[in-house]
Design an enzyme around this catalytic site. Structure first.
Site, PDB file in Angstrom:
ATOM      1  N   HIS A   1      -1.904  36.481-132.719  1.00 21.03           N
ATOM      2  CA  HIS A   1      -1.893  35.013-132.599  1.00 21.03           C
ATOM      3  C   HIS A   1      -0.452  34.502-132.591  1.00 21.03           C
ATOM      4  O   HIS A   1      -0.082  33.656-131.787  1.00 21.03           O
ATOM      5  CB  HIS A   1      -2.606  34.358-133.794  1.00 21.03           C
ATOM      6  CG  HIS A   1      -4.080  34.619-133.871  1.00 21.03           C
ATOM      7  ND1 HIS A   1      -4.695  35.059-135.019  1.00 21.03           N
ATOM      8  CD2 HIS A   1      -5.062  34.486-132.948  1.00 21.03           C
ATOM      9  CE1 HIS A   1      -5.996  35.174-134.795  1.00 21.03           C
ATOM     10  NE2 HIS A   1      -6.245  34.847-133.550  1.00 21.03           N
TER      11      HIS A   1
ATOM     12  N   LYS B   1     -19.456  30.904-137.393  1.00 21.16           N
ATOM     13  CA  LYS B   1     -19.166  32.090-138.209  1.00 21.16           C
ATOM     14  C   LYS B   1     -18.855  31.647-139.646  1.00 21.16           C
ATOM     15  O   LYS B   1     -18.300  30.566-139.840  1.00 21.16           O
ATOM     16  CB  LYS B   1     -17.938  32.839-137.672  1.00 21.16           C
ATOM     17  CG  LYS B   1     -18.004  33.202-136.204  1.00 21.16           C
ATOM     18  CD  LYS B   1     -16.635  33.688-135.722  1.00 21.16           C
ATOM     19  CE  LYS B   1     -16.489  33.599-134.226  1.00 21.16           C
ATOM     20  NZ  LYS B   1     -15.104  33.734-133.767  1.00 21.16           N
TER      21      LYS B   1
ATOM     22  N   ARG C   1      -6.740  39.563-124.588  1.00 17.79           N
ATOM     23  CA  ARG C   1      -6.319  40.914-124.992  1.00 17.79           C
ATOM     24  C   ARG C   1      -6.704  41.960-123.961  1.00 17.79           C
ATOM     25  O   ARG C   1      -5.950  42.875-123.673  1.00 17.79           O
ATOM     26  CB  ARG C   1      -6.956  41.290-126.331  1.00 17.79           C
ATOM     27  CG  ARG C   1      -6.303  40.642-127.510  1.00 17.79           C
ATOM     28  CD  ARG C   1      -7.141  40.814-128.731  1.00 17.79           C
ATOM     29  NE  ARG C   1      -8.453  40.221-128.498  1.00 17.79           N
ATOM     30  CZ  ARG C   1      -9.336  39.970-129.442  1.00 17.79           C
ATOM     31  NH1 ARG C   1      -9.079  40.279-130.682  1.00 17.79           N
ATOM     32  NH2 ARG C   1     -10.494  39.415-129.156  1.00 17.79           N
TER      33      ARG C   1
ATOM     34  N   SER D   1      -8.677  39.220-135.869  1.00 12.09           N
ATOM     35  CA  SER D   1      -8.843  38.794-137.268  1.00 12.09           C
ATOM     36  C   SER D   1      -9.890  39.660-137.958  1.00 12.09           C
ATOM     37  O   SER D   1      -9.755  39.983-139.143  1.00 12.09           O
ATOM     38  CB  SER D   1      -9.281  37.327-137.329  1.00 12.09           C
ATOM     39  OG  SER D   1      -8.270  36.500-136.815  1.00 12.09           O
TER      40      SER D   1
HETATM   41  O1  PNS Z   1     -10.742  32.131-132.400  1.00 16.24           O
HETATM   42  P1  PNS Z   1     -12.067  31.849-131.745  1.00 16.24           P
HETATM   43  O2  PNS Z   1     -13.185  31.858-132.780  1.00 16.24           O
HETATM   44  O3  PNS Z   1     -12.350  32.754-130.583  1.00 16.24           O
HETATM   45  O4  PNS Z   1     -11.953  30.350-131.157  1.00 16.24           O
HETATM   46  C1  PNS Z   1     -13.031  29.760-130.471  1.00 16.24           C
HETATM   47  C2  PNS Z   1     -12.760  28.259-130.216  1.00 16.24           C
HETATM   48  C3  PNS Z   1     -12.428  27.525-131.491  1.00 16.24           C
HETATM   49  C4  PNS Z   1     -11.618  28.118-129.255  1.00 16.24           C
HETATM   50  C5  PNS Z   1     -14.053  27.699-129.554  1.00 16.24           C
HETATM   51  O5  PNS Z   1     -15.155  28.067-130.324  1.00 16.24           O
HETATM   52  C6  PNS Z   1     -14.056  26.180-129.440  1.00 16.24           C
HETATM   53  O6  PNS Z   1     -13.309  25.620-128.667  1.00 16.24           O
HETATM   54  N1  PNS Z   1     -14.920  25.533-130.229  1.00 16.24           N
HETATM   55  C7  PNS Z   1     -15.062  24.084-130.239  1.00 16.24           C
HETATM   56  C8  PNS Z   1     -16.439  23.675-129.722  1.00 16.24           C
HETATM   57  C9  PNS Z   1     -16.425  23.454-128.222  1.00 16.24           C
HETATM   58  O7  PNS Z   1     -15.632  22.686-127.699  1.00 16.24           O
HETATM   59  N2  PNS Z   1     -17.329  24.149-127.492  1.00 16.24           N
HETATM   60  C10 PNS Z   1     -17.435  24.007-126.058  1.00 16.24           C
HETATM   61  C11 PNS Z   1     -16.475  24.915-125.315  1.00 16.24           C
HETATM   62  S1  PNS Z   1     -17.128  26.528-125.261  1.00 16.24           S
END
Ligand code: PNS
Length: 160
Positions: free
Chosen positions: A17, A41, A90, A128
């Site tokens: 990150h 989660k 990645r 993570s």
């Molecule tokens: O580190 P992560 O868990 O892969 O991050 C995921 C994240 C936070 C980027 C994604 O879950 C997100 O944008 N969540 C907010 C909800 C949202 O906007 N959902 C619609 C787009 S898929």
């Protein structure tokens, strides 16, 4: 002035990150790291702890800010007044999900662009979840997370 948003769970922040944050910070005027508070989660670290870990990891980067967000990313983008989402990729396996999210966000707001930064090659395997797995069994986190975070992360898993 171009502000970009790097969203994620950051549970906890890894060197992978941090590498993406540093590269985005060198390309754009300002990087807002958006920490999702309402993930489906169950996190190991509270949102306040995840933010604190990110603040420690990025304390030398003057154009990086850490902020919590809940709900949809598109709404957070409007609040920050940014049109660029940064995501780290990645491997090919990340791409399908990330592409789906990018197209969803674009459908919800057609002004948004998602820019993918490939990960640094030394962190291709890192996540993570891997960090938490190693910490859970008392393994060595050197090189996987910013050095200052190691004792804080280890403390969380000491009696788990
Ligand atoms: O580190 P992560 O868990 O892969 O991050 C995921 C994240 C936070 C980027 C994604 O879950 C997100 O944008 N969540 C907010 C909800 C949202 O906007 N959902 C619609 C787009 S898929």
């Amino acid at each position: 002035m171009i502000t970009v948003v790097y969203p994620g769970s950051f549970d906890p922040c890894t060197n992978g990150h941090l590498a993406v944050i540093k590269r985005a910070a060198s390309l754009f005027d300002k990087v807002v790291v958006g920490v999702l508070t309402n993930s489906s989660k169950t996190p190991a670290f509270t949102v306040e702890e995840r933010i604190e870990l990110l603040k420690i990891a990025t304390e030398d980067l003057k154009n990086v800010e850490i902020a919590a967000f809940s709900g949809l990313l598109v709404d957070f983008m409007k609040k920050i007044d940014s049109k660029i989402i940064i995501k780290g990729i990645r491997a090919v396996s990340d791409f399908e999900y990330e592409f789906q999210m990018a197209l969803t966000n674009r459908t919800l707001c057609d002004e948004l662009e998602t820019l993918f930064l490939h990960t640094s090659k030394e962190y291709m395997f890192l996540s993570s979840s891997i960090v938490k797995e190693i910490a859970k069994y008392g393994g060595n986190l050197n090189g996987l997370v910013p050095e200052k975070l190691i004792p804080i992360i280890n403390r969380r898993f000491e009696n788990a």
